[in-house]
Every structure is written in structure tokens, then in C-alpha cells.
Design a protein around this motif. Structure first.
Motif, PDB file in Angstrom:
ATOM      1  N   LYS A  45      53.574  65.036  14.007  1.00 57.02           N
ATOM      2  CA  LYS A  45      54.317  65.127  15.273  1.00 57.02           C
ATOM      3  C   LYS A  45      54.238  66.531  15.842  1.00 57.02           C
ATOM      4  N   ALA A  46      54.363  67.532  14.961  1.00 53.16           N
ATOM      5  CA  ALA A  46      54.320  68.913  15.432  1.00 53.16           C
ATOM      6  C   ALA A  46      52.935  69.287  15.935  1.00 53.16           C
ATOM      7  N   ALA A  47      51.882  68.671  15.362  1.00 54.40           N
ATOM      8  CA  ALA A  47      50.522  69.007  15.774  1.00 54.40           C
ATOM      9  C   ALA A  47      50.229  68.602  17.211  1.00 54.40           C
ATOM     10  N   THR A  48      51.010  67.675  17.759  1.00 52.02           N
ATOM     11  CA  THR A  48      50.793  67.256  19.149  1.00 52.02           C
ATOM     12  C   THR A  48      51.327  68.259  20.164  1.00 52.02           C
ATOM     13  N   GLU A  49      52.166  69.194  19.718  1.00 56.95           N
ATOM     14  CA  GLU A  49      52.723  70.205  20.615  1.00 56.95           C
ATOM     15  C   GLU A  49      51.780  71.402  20.678  1.00 56.95           C
ATOM     16  N   ALA A  50      51.263  71.692  21.843  1.00 57.00           N
ATOM     17  CA  ALA A  50      50.259  72.750  21.991  1.00 57.00           C
ATOM     18  C   ALA A  50      50.880  74.144  21.940  1.00 57.00           C
ATOM     19  N   GLU A  51      52.034  74.326  22.589  1.00 56.35           N
ATOM     20  CA  GLU A  51      52.643  75.656  22.725  1.00 56.35           C
ATOM     21  C   GLU A  51      53.773  75.857  21.733  1.00 56.35           C
ATOM     22  N   LEU A  52      53.603  75.361  20.536  1.00 52.38           N
ATOM     23  CA  LEU A  52      54.655  75.432  19.534  1.00 52.38           C
ATOM     24  C   LEU A  52      54.594  76.772  18.803  1.00 52.38           C
ATOM     25  N   ILE A  53      55.779  77.350  18.574  1.00 54.75           N
ATOM     26  CA  ILE A  53      55.873  78.582  17.788  1.00 54.75           C
ATOM     27  C   ILE A  53      56.123  78.194  16.331  1.00 54.75           C
ATOM     28  N   TRP A  54      55.238  78.636  15.442  1.00 54.79           N
ATOM     29  CA  TRP A  54      55.374  78.321  14.026  1.00 54.79           C
ATOM     30  C   TRP A  54      55.986  79.526  13.313  1.00 54.79           C
ATOM     31  N   ASP A  55      57.145  79.305  12.697  1.00 55.51           N
ATOM     32  CA  ASP A  55      57.875  80.371  12.003  1.00 55.51           C
ATOM     33  C   ASP A  55      57.895  80.059  10.504  1.00 55.51           C
ATOM     34  N   LEU A  56      57.187  80.872   9.726  1.00 50.05           N
ATOM     35  CA  LEU A  56      57.105  80.672   8.278  1.00 50.05           C
ATOM     36  C   LEU A  56      57.886  81.732   7.509  1.00 50.05           C
ATOM     37  N   THR A  57      58.770  82.466   8.201  1.00 52.08           N
ATOM     38  CA  THR A  57      59.494  83.556   7.529  1.00 52.08           C
ATOM     39  C   THR A  57      60.532  83.056   6.535  1.00 52.08           C
ATOM     40  N   GLN A  58      60.931  81.766   6.655  1.00 51.84           N
ATOM     41  CA  GLN A  58      61.941  81.226   5.739  1.00 51.84           C
ATOM     42  C   GLN A  58      61.317  80.545   4.507  1.00 51.84           C
ATOM     43  N   VAL A  59      60.002  80.614   4.390  1.00 46.75           N
ATOM     44  CA  VAL A  59      59.332  80.008   3.237  1.00 46.75           C
ATOM     45  C   VAL A  59      59.536  80.915   2.027  1.00 46.75           C
ATOM     46  N   SER A  60      60.173  80.361   0.998  1.00 42.41           N
ATOM     47  CA  SER A  60      60.468  81.164  -0.200  1.00 42.41           C
ATOM     48  C   SER A  60      59.260  81.287  -1.125  1.00 42.41           C
ATOM     49  N   ALA A  61      58.399  80.287  -1.142  1.00 38.44           N
ATOM     50  CA  ALA A  61      57.203  80.317  -2.000  1.00 38.44           C
ATOM     51  C   ALA A  61      56.135  79.429  -1.359  1.00 38.44           C
ATOM     52  N   LEU A  62      54.901  79.868  -1.446  1.00 38.86           N
ATOM     53  CA  LEU A  62      53.798  79.130  -0.820  1.00 38.86           C
ATOM     54  C   LEU A  62      52.562  79.255  -1.706  1.00 38.86           C
ATOM     55  N   ASP A  63      51.999  78.099  -2.066  1.00 31.35           N
ATOM     56  CA  ASP A  63      50.756  78.139  -2.828  1.00 31.35           C
ATOM     57  C   ASP A  63      49.626  77.550  -1.983  1.00 31.35           C
ATOM     58  N   HIS A  64      48.448  77.387  -2.603  1.00 31.77           N
ATOM     59  CA  HIS A  64      47.273  76.958  -1.849  1.00 31.77           C
ATOM     60  C   HIS A  64      47.431  75.531  -1.312  1.00 31.77           C
ATOM     61  N   ILE A  65      48.126  74.655  -2.069  1.00 30.25           N
ATOM     62  CA  ILE A  65      48.292  73.271  -1.612  1.00 30.25           C
ATOM     63  C   ILE A  65      49.173  73.219  -0.379  1.00 30.25           C
TER      64      ILE A  65
END
Length: 374
Positions: A45-65
Motif C-alpha cells: 500500500k505504501a509503495a503506491t504513494e509517490a511522494e511518501l516520506i520514509w522515516d526509519l529513525t525509530q527502527v531499533s535493529a535492522l538486518d539484511h532481511i
């Protein structure tokens, strides 16, 4: 004890429209199916929004998957407005570099009809050359076995005789008897019409002893024992046992190929006799049920209907068919590559080619001995 927060994606639709990614986007947190399905739907659903701001600052941990999930949702490129933490920058830089690598697609070779025919002929000649080498090595091994019989592979020969001969008696007896019943019923149906009931002994005797008995036995042995020989040699190739034998100086032809060929050459005539007997018993039972012909009369008329030459031709076919089946099975078994796909293809090819070679050899027998035994 610190507990990681589950991965979440929150879409905010008012100005400015944004997607807030939070929690631990790790493989063990994403692996539960409900979590994966819910996040996948939100990302679509989010991929359909062209002018979307993606905020990843609240991600506590992120791996390759987790990074891969987001990267695919972004269409394998960074969105125009992306807020990252410095620790996350390296993951997406590597994904960006991999996406920019051009994977060359090898050009598909264009083969003309003549080139395709040439490829087939070269493959056939290669098989013929390998088969000739195998046959030549077999002759040398037989010469060595005749000169030094006490040091021969008697245990291997005995084991192969048991596997290819004794263990095949059940299936050959069943099929032989059923074929005899079917042939007797069909023949009796026509002979009753013309009043030639007595000729059923001639029809069954000649067809079974001279043709059907050896052919049935050969086809069954090709499907049963031939495939087993190919699979055995193929598994030895996959597990590198053949290479180990070569390193230890153990001759493969003398210990593996020759016992199998000799075992089938000895077992096949005996199986042919066994199949003939069971098929004649089946035909005898059907003749008594359909025509009222007693078994004693059937046995009494059989030597008159079938000359001794036909028995010898049938036994000769058994020897030749056994040698051909063993050689073809060993040939394809030794050509198997060390992978399971080649093992399946080699076993299938072995059975098909064995049956084809047996039919061709039977046709040659029919032409060569056309004036003998009638």
C-alpha cells in the motif's frame, strides 16, 4: 531482560504523507507468517504513494532481511525522501551497489537444422566410442579371469546372480503366467471359430518359447535389474567411491563391470526358461478352461509342436539380451555426473536404451534364424 519491539509500519496520510518504520526488523521477528503478511500488505500500500516520506529513525535493529523487504517495496531504489540513521546507511549502500550490477544474459545459440543433426550425431558417436571402450575392457577382464580364476571376483558374481536372477523370479513368474493366460484365451477364441482347437499348443509353444519368453524376461530385467545397476554405479559416482577405487588401484572393470555382465549372461537364460514354463502353465490352464484340453495332452503335444532348435534360440537370446542389458546399464552408470539430476536422467536413459537395444537384437535374431526351427 531487554525485549525487542516487534516490527511495525505506520502510514500517516495527512500532509506531509509519511511512513514511520519502527521496531526490530530482524529475521526472527519477521519470520512469523501473520507478521510477514501484515507488513507485506502495508508495504504494498505504501509503495503506491509517490511522494511518501520514509522515516526509519525509530527502527531499533535492522538486518539484511528487513532491509531487503523495504528495498523491494521501494522498487530497488531509494525513495526521494528518506530519513535514515547513520548505522543503517551501510546496509542500503550495499543493496544499491548490488542493484546496479548488470547481470549479463548469455546469448541463446541459434542452431540450424544441420547443426542440430550434427550435435545429435556427435553425441551418438561419443556414446558409441565409450561403449566400445567398455566392451574392450570387458574382453580384457574376461581374459584375465580365465587365466586366473582363483583370484576372480566370485563374491561379486554370486551377489549379482542373487540380485539379478533369484530376486527376479517372482515378477517374471507373475507376468509370464498372465501373458500365457491372455494369449491362450485370445487364441482359443479364434481357433474355436475355425475348429482348430489343437493348434493352440503350436501357437503358445512357438510364440512363448521363441519370442515372448525371452522378450518378456529381457524387458522386465531391463526395467528392474538394469536400472538398479545404473543407479548403483551412479550413487558410487556421486559419493566418490569410484574415484576412491581408482586411487586405491582397484580395477573398476574387473570388480564392478565384469561380475554384473557375467551374472546377467548366466541368469538371463535361466530366467527365460522360468518365464517360458510359467507362461506355458498359464496358457495350459486357460486352454483347459476355454477348450477343455487336459494338461497331459498339452504337455504331450508340446514337443511335437516346438522343435528343439527353438529352445536353443530362446536360450541364445537370453544370453545375448543379458549381456546387452548389463553393458548398457554399466555404460550409463559410469557416465553419470556427481549430482542427483544426472542420476535420474541416466537411470531413465539406461532403461529406455536397454529395451530399445533388446528389441533391435530380437529383430536381428528373427532375420538371421528365420529358416531355423519351423
Amino acid at each position: 531482560m531487554f525485549r525487542e519491539k516487534p516490527p511495525t509500519l505506520t502510514l500517516i496520510e495527512h500532509d506531509p504523507a509519511s511512513a514511520h518504520v519502527a521496531g526490530a526488523w530482524l529475521v526472527h521477528m519477521l519470520s512469523p507468517k501473520p507478521v510477514m503478511n501484515a507488513l507485506s500488505l502495508q508495504l504494498q500500500k505504501a509503495a503506491t504513494e509517490a511522494e511518501l516520506i520514509w522515516d526509519l529513525t525509530q527502527v531499533s535493529a535492522l538486518d539484511h532481511i528487513g532491509a531487503q523487504m523495504l528495498w523491494r517495496a521501494w522498487g530497488k531504489q531509494r525513495p526521494a525522501q528518506l530519513i535514515l540513521l547513520p548505522a543503517q546507511e551501510g546496509l542500503f549502500e550495499r543493496l544499491e551497489q548490488v542493484s546496479q550490477l548488470a547481470i549479463p544474459i548469455p546469448p541463446k545459440p541459434r542452431l540450424t537444422r544441420i547443426m542440430q543433426l550434427g550435435t545429435v550425431m556427435l553425441g551418438f558417436l561419443e556414446h558409441l566410442l565409450s561403449f566400445s571402450v567398455l566392451l574392450g575392457q570387458l574382453i580384457l577382464d574376461l581374459g584375465r579371469f580365465i587365466r586366473h580364476p582363483l583370484t576372480g571376483p566370485w563374491k561379486e558374481l554370486s551377489a549379482n546372480l542373487f540380485r539379478t536372477g533369484f530376486q527376479a523370479l517372482g515378477i517374471t513368474a507373475l507376468v509370464g503366467m498372465l501373458i500365457g493366460v491372455v494369449l491362450s484365451y485370445l487364441s482359443a477364441q479364434q481357433l474355436v471359430t475355425f475348429g482348430g482347437d489343437l493348434f493352440i499348443v503350436n501357437i503358445l509353444g512357438m510364440s512363448i518359447v521363441r519370442e515372448l519368453g525371452p522378450m518378456l524376461a529381457a524387458i522386465l530385467i531391463a526395467g528392474r535389474s538394469g536400472s538398479a545397476i545404473t543407479a548403483q554405479l551412479g550413487v558410487m559416482r556421486v559419493t566418490e567411491e569410484l574415484d576412491a577405487m581408482r586411487v586405491m588401484g582397484i580395477p573398476q572393470g574387473y570388480r564392478l563391470i565384469m561380475p554384473k555382465v557375467l551374472a546377467l549372461a548366466i541368469a538371463m537364460p535361466l530366467i527365460v526358461i522360468w518365464t517360458d514354463v510359467m507362461a506355458l502353465i498359464g496358457g495350459m490352464i486357460a486352454a483347459q478352461a476355454r477348450l477343455g484340453m487336459s494338461p497331459g495332452f498339452f504337455i504331450h503335444k508340446l514337443p511335437e509342436a516346438v522343435s528343439l532348435a527353438n529352445y536353443w534360440i530362446g536360450l541364445g537370446k537370453g544370453v545375448v539380451f543379458g549381456i546387452l542389458i548389463a553393458l548398457v546399464a554399466c555404460h550409463f552408470g559410469l557416465r553419470i555426473k556427481p549430482n542427483t539430476e544426472s542420476l535420474g536422467q541416466g537411470t531413465t536413459s539406461s532403461v529406455v536404451i536397454s529395451i530399445t537395444v533388446v528389441i533391435i537384437a530380437d529383430a536381428i535374431f528373427a532375420i538371421v534364424f528365420s529358416k531355423i526351427g519351423y
